[in-house]
Enzyme design. Structure first.
Site, mmCIF file in Angstrom:
data_model
loop_
_atom_site.group_PDB
_atom_site.id
_atom_site.type_symbol
_atom_site.label_atom_id
_atom_site.label_comp_id
_atom_site.label_asym_id
_atom_site.label_seq_id
_atom_site.Cartn_x
_atom_site.Cartn_y
_atom_site.Cartn_z
ATOM 1 C CE1 TYR A 1 -3.810 2.381 0.698
ATOM 2 C CE2 TYR A 1 -2.387 3.283 2.399
ATOM 3 C CZ TYR A 1 -3.516 3.366 1.612
ATOM 4 O OH TYR A 1 -4.348 4.459 1.737
ATOM 5 C CE LYS B 1 -3.551 5.465 -1.407
ATOM 6 N NZ LYS B 1 -4.595 6.050 -2.286
#
Length: 244
Positions: A149, A153
């Protein structure tokens, strides 16, 4: 500070719940014609019940061709909020290929696809525009069990800076907002365990997690003419976590 988007057409992805839903509702209240995109048609119908002026579009953003077809039908768009995203939390050795594909397909690839569609239209019309990508504080700092994750990002922030550089001469602004944990339903569920939540709160100088409206307000500011000299930025909405 009054913000108005009267006469503007706004597209919000991941708009059926949480942060995206509130952004769609507040954009509409500020006068924009809002197009809300998400996968779940039932949740989109409840959004439309809440504000009948919002037009909804159910599409799986991980389907590149279906997304292009769906978004092309609602152009032109002046304001874009790429909010759609998922999180999968696992220790580093346990991520499998499907996890990686799912995270990058929605958090990065779908964002690139929608951005290309909207910016191509803005350029063809030779008009200004504003894009806000909902990123995360994990683009700036590592969190346990967030490794892939974090990678997605970080990619969102880097992509946004490059797009801002390229499109700045055309008066198309591109920025990110980078929240900490936000008290959406998903956030409440994910951090319902005090043993998980309290140590993280102690790293936040304000000693709390964020509320949905605090992210929405940042997004509206970056979309508006109040931020007309701001592009290529990643605005942390994290209570001071990264700077502490």
């Amino acid at each position: 500070m009054d913000i108005t988007f009267t006469g503007k057409r706004a597209l919000v992805t991941g708009a059926s719940q949480g942060i995206g839903r509130d952004i769609a509702l507040q954009l509409s209240k500020c006068g924009a014609q809002v197009f809300a995109v998400a996968r779940n048609p039932h949740l989109l119908s409840t959004l439309r019940d809440e504000d009948p002026s919002i037009q909804t579009l159910s599409v799986d953003l991980t389907d590149w061709a279906a997304t292009k077809q769906a978004v092309s039908k609602i152009l032109p768009i002046d304001l874009l909020v790429n909010n759609a995203g998922i999180v999968i939390l696992k220790p580093v050795p346990t991520f499998d290929e499907d996890d990686v594909d799912r995270l990058f397909d929605i958090n990065v690839k779908a964002l690139i696809n929608v951005t290309q569609l909207v910016t191509s239209d803005l350029l063809s019309r030779k008009v200004p525009g504003a894009i806000v990508n909902v990123s995360s504080q994990t683009a700036k700092v590592g969190l346990e069990r967030h490794a892939v994750y974090c990678g997605t990002k970080g990619a969102v922030d880097a992509y946004s800076r490059a797009v801002a550089l390229e499109l700045g001469p055309h008066n198309i602004r591109v920025n990110c907002v980078n929240p900490t944990v936000i008290m959406t339903e998903m956030g409440k569920q994910g951090y319902s365990d005090p043993n998980l939540a309290e140590p993280l709160k102690l790293k936040i100088p304000l000693r709390r997690f964020g509320e949905v409206r605090e992210v929405t307000d940042a997004v509206l500011f970056l979309l508006s003419e109040k931020s007309s000299m701001i592009t290529g930025e990643s605005l942390l909405v994290d209570g001071g976590y990264v700077q502490a």
